[in-house]
Scaffold this motif. Sequence first.
Motif, PDB file in Angstrom:
ATOM      1  N   GLY A   1       0.838  -1.198  -0.108  1.00 28.39           N
ATOM      2  CA  GLY A   1      -0.041  -0.047   0.039  1.00 28.39           C
ATOM      3  C   GLY A   1       1.007   1.213  -0.096  1.00 28.39           C
ATOM      4  N   ASP A   2       0.462   2.257  -0.866  1.00 23.81           N
ATOM      5  CA  ASP A   2       1.493   3.423  -0.899  1.00 23.81           C
ATOM      6  C   ASP A   2       1.166   4.573   0.115  1.00 23.81           C
ATOM      7  OD1 ASP A   2      -1.055   4.762  -1.472  1.00 23.81           O
ATOM      8  OD2 ASP A   2      -0.623   5.613  -3.401  1.00 23.81           O
TER       9      ASP A   2
ATOM     10  N   TYR B   1       2.231  -5.258  -7.437  1.00 24.02           N
ATOM     11  CA  TYR B   1       0.841  -5.022  -7.205  1.00 24.02           C
ATOM     12  C   TYR B   1       0.822  -3.860  -6.104  1.00 24.02           C
ATOM     13  CZ  TYR B   1      -4.187  -5.998  -7.370  1.00 24.02           C
ATOM     14  OH  TYR B   1      -5.533  -5.660  -7.541  1.00 24.02           O
ATOM     15  N   SER B   2       0.556  -2.554  -6.627  1.00 22.91           N
ATOM     16  CA  SER B   2       0.564  -1.380  -5.924  1.00 22.91           C
ATOM     17  C   SER B   2      -0.948  -1.035  -5.598  1.00 22.91           C
ATOM     18  CB  SER B   2       1.306  -0.228  -6.479  1.00 22.91           C
ATOM     19  OG  SER B   2       0.986   1.122  -5.879  1.00 22.91           O
ATOM     20  N   VAL B   3      -1.395  -0.806  -4.193  1.00 24.72           N
ATOM     21  CA  VAL B   3      -2.556  -0.384  -3.809  1.00 24.72           C
ATOM     22  C   VAL B   3      -2.600   1.111  -3.255  1.00 24.72           C
ATOM     23  CG1 VAL B   3      -4.601  -0.992  -2.170  1.00 24.72           C
ATOM     24  CG2 VAL B   3      -2.940  -2.814  -3.172  1.00 24.72           C
ATOM     25  N   GLU B   4      -3.328   1.799  -3.970  1.00 21.99           N
ATOM     26  CA  GLU B   4      -3.376   3.346  -3.807  1.00 21.99           C
ATOM     27  C   GLU B   4      -4.293   3.414  -2.455  1.00 21.99           C
ATOM     28  OE1 GLU B   4      -4.736   5.618  -6.891  1.00 21.99           O
ATOM     29  OE2 GLU B   4      -2.554   5.744  -7.919  1.00 21.99           O
ATOM     30  N   ASN B   5      -3.637   4.389  -1.574  1.00 26.34           N
ATOM     31  CA  ASN B   5      -4.448   4.873  -0.317  1.00 26.34           C
ATOM     32  C   ASN B   5      -4.659   3.765   0.544  1.00 26.34           C
ATOM     33  OD1 ASN B   5      -4.736   7.722  -0.937  1.00 26.34           O
ATOM     34  ND2 ASN B   5      -6.123   7.083  -2.370  1.00 26.34           N
ATOM     35  N   ALA B   6      -3.793   2.890   0.560  1.00 28.72           N
ATOM     36  CA  ALA B   6      -3.988   1.642   1.564  1.00 28.72           C
ATOM     37  C   ALA B   6      -2.715   1.748   2.512  1.00 28.72           C
ATOM     38  CB  ALA B   6      -3.756   0.256   0.779  1.00 28.72           C
ATOM     39  N   GLU B   7      -2.935   1.243   3.772  1.00 21.35           N
ATOM     40  CA  GLU B   7      -1.963   1.242   4.765  1.00 21.35           C
ATOM     41  C   GLU B   7      -1.316  -0.309   4.925  1.00 21.35           C
ATOM     42  OE1 GLU B   7      -2.362   4.783   7.647  1.00 21.35           O
ATOM     43  OE2 GLU B   7      -4.397   3.787   7.750  1.00 21.35           O
ATOM     44  N   HIS B   8      -0.928  -0.592   6.304  1.00 17.68           N
ATOM     45  CA  HIS B   8      -0.462  -1.709   6.370  1.00 17.68           C
ATOM     46  C   HIS B   8      -1.424  -2.915   6.256  1.00 17.68           C
ATOM     47  CE1 HIS B   8       3.273  -3.832   6.945  1.00 17.68           C
ATOM     48  NE2 HIS B   8       2.876  -4.240   8.393  1.00 17.68           N
ATOM     49  N   GLU B   9      -2.638  -2.829   6.080  1.00 15.37           N
ATOM     50  CA  GLU B   9      -3.482  -3.942   5.820  1.00 15.37           C
ATOM     51  C   GLU B   9      -3.041  -4.971   4.709  1.00 15.37           C
ATOM     52  OE1 GLU B   9      -5.575  -0.343   3.652  1.00 15.37           O
ATOM     53  OE2 GLU B   9      -4.368  -0.792   5.628  1.00 15.37           O
ATOM     54  N   ILE B  10      -2.171  -4.262   3.864  1.00 13.70           N
ATOM     55  CA  ILE B  10      -1.829  -5.018   2.747  1.00 13.70           C
ATOM     56  C   ILE B  10      -0.833  -6.136   2.981  1.00 13.70           C
ATOM     57  CG2 ILE B  10      -0.671  -4.920   0.172  1.00 13.70           C
ATOM     58  CD1 ILE B  10      -3.504  -3.649   0.719  1.00 13.70           C
TER      59      ILE B  10
ATOM     60  N   LEU C   1       9.296 -10.738 -17.573  1.00 10.35           N
ATOM     61  CA  LEU C   1       8.248  -9.810 -17.670  1.00 10.35           C
ATOM     62  C   LEU C   1       8.450  -8.796 -16.568  1.00 10.35           C
ATOM     63  CD1 LEU C   1       5.053 -11.684 -18.353  1.00 10.35           C
ATOM     64  CD2 LEU C   1       6.394 -10.620 -20.057  1.00 10.35           C
ATOM     65  N   PHE C   2       8.088  -7.585 -16.740  1.00 13.41           N
ATOM     66  CA  PHE C   2       8.040  -6.557 -15.921  1.00 13.41           C
ATOM     67  C   PHE C   2       6.249  -6.246 -15.767  1.00 13.41           C
ATOM     68  CE2 PHE C   2      11.874  -4.236 -17.198  1.00 13.41           C
ATOM     69  CZ  PHE C   2      12.703  -5.227 -16.358  1.00 13.41           C
ATOM     70  N   LEU C   3       5.659  -6.743 -14.647  1.00 13.84           N
ATOM     71  CA  LEU C   3       4.162  -6.473 -14.663  1.00 13.84           C
ATOM     72  C   LEU C   3       3.787  -5.350 -13.357  1.00 13.84           C
ATOM     73  CD1 LEU C   3       2.664 -10.048 -15.036  1.00 13.84           C
ATOM     74  CD2 LEU C   3       2.870  -8.363 -16.733  1.00 13.84           C
ATOM     75  N   HIS C   4       3.432  -4.227 -13.799  1.00 13.59           N
ATOM     76  CA  HIS C   4       2.911  -3.359 -12.668  1.00 13.59           C
ATOM     77  C   HIS C   4       1.487  -2.867 -12.869  1.00 13.59           C
ATOM     78  CE1 HIS C   4       4.757   0.341 -10.226  1.00 13.59           C
ATOM     79  NE2 HIS C   4       3.316   0.082  -9.954  1.00 13.59           N
ATOM     80  N   THR C   5       0.916  -3.261 -11.629  1.00 15.01           N
ATOM     81  CA  THR C   5      -0.869  -3.101 -11.460  1.00 15.01           C
ATOM     82  C   THR C   5      -1.064  -2.227 -10.282  1.00 15.01           C
ATOM     83  OG1 THR C   5      -1.032  -5.427 -12.173  1.00 15.01           O
ATOM     84  CG2 THR C   5      -2.683  -4.239 -11.149  1.00 15.01           C
ATOM     85  N   THR C   6      -1.812  -1.380 -10.748  1.00 11.61           N
ATOM     86  CA  THR C   6      -2.217  -0.218  -9.607  1.00 11.61           C
ATOM     87  C   THR C   6      -3.668  -0.432  -9.358  1.00 11.61           C
ATOM     88  OG1 THR C   6      -0.588   1.317 -10.182  1.00 11.61           O
ATOM     89  CG2 THR C   6      -2.382   2.213  -9.006  1.00 11.61           C
ATOM     90  N   GLU C   7      -3.940  -0.657  -8.001  1.00 13.86           N
ATOM     91  CA  GLU C   7      -5.481  -1.050  -7.511  1.00 13.86           C
ATOM     92  C   GLU C   7      -5.842   0.343  -7.023  1.00 13.86           C
ATOM     93  OE1 GLU C   7      -7.282  -3.000  -3.846  1.00 13.86           O
ATOM     94  OE2 GLU C   7      -6.639  -4.385  -5.550  1.00 13.86           O
ATOM     95  N   THR C   8      -6.971   1.026  -7.207  1.00 22.20           N
ATOM     96  CA  THR C   8      -7.471   2.129  -6.753  1.00 22.20           C
ATOM     97  C   THR C   8      -8.818   2.003  -6.510  1.00 22.20           C
ATOM     98  OG1 THR C   8      -5.851   3.484  -8.169  1.00 22.20           O
ATOM     99  CG2 THR C   8      -7.859   4.817  -7.132  1.00 22.20           C
TER     100      THR C   8
END
Length: 313
Positions: free
Chosen positions: A210-211, A248-257, A283-290
């Motif tokens: 989480g970012d 796998y990047s999660v926007e506006n998420a804290e340590h629950e990830i 591969l490079f795979l970059h996924t952002t979850e919002t």
Amino acid sequence: MLLALLCASLPASAGINKQTFIYSIKDGDTLRLDRYESPQFTEAKPCIIFVFGGSFMRGDRGDATYIPFYEYFASRGYAVVAIDYRLGLKDVQKKIDMKQGRLKLFNALVDHLEGAISMAVEDLFDATRFVVEHADEWRIDTQRITSCGASAGAITVLQGEYEICNRMSRTAALPEGFNYASVISFAGCIFSESTVAWQTAPAPILFFHGDADKNVPYDKLKFLRFGMYGPKQIVKYLNEMQSPYCFYSVENAEHEIATAPMHHHLAEIKIFLDKFVDGRATLFLHTTETAIGKPEMKKKLKLKDCLKANFSY
């Protein structure tokens, strides 16, 4: 010589067996591991070695939070090995003066953290060697062993891979030439007294983070002689090295990830293993979850934020 104690085979749930072994005794701590597997799979199987979280102060390999993750992969032909490790920060608040000046306090906490990570990595390597030594008996494919961890456990598996790639002294505990087939980090980072530099390319890495994480940096956190490098920094180096990863990047998420992916992203984790371990994808795979409508959270982490989140000083 390592002592192994096999306890009675117990059903973890329908179709999944659980066995417990002692893999090491250190500093008065008896370190155990649990092996989960489905007896319906008789061929050599891939293995996930899992390291629990808890700020190096607490935690349990058998925590109910993790069991569905173990059973999901065991039911799909994996051996899942959940390990103990020594908790180097257990009772740390009793060992140091939490009211001393901020600079002294920060230095004391950093010293203890460095020691805790070192112990955890050492125990991970000993548990890994134990698994490799029993691979024939347990029908495990040693070319497909993945290290996986949550929070403190994620720091441990990333640090372990970093030490393997840099041929650090602790890696002597591993079988000669061994490396993990992949690494999975649920909210982890690398701890280094210099910038992150890899002598050889690491195994493929799957990051979930989480970012807005206050416990473990998403980006980087530097203080005097040390740095903590999260996935946003690590993937820069992996890009330069052309080393495969999935972020796998999660926007506006804290340590629950540190735990959420084990419940909500099991399919994505399985796809990573299929693609990067079995399929050897480059591969490079970059996924952002919002999440739609979620309030914007503080993203710039300071050292005091991290220490307060972990130590509540």
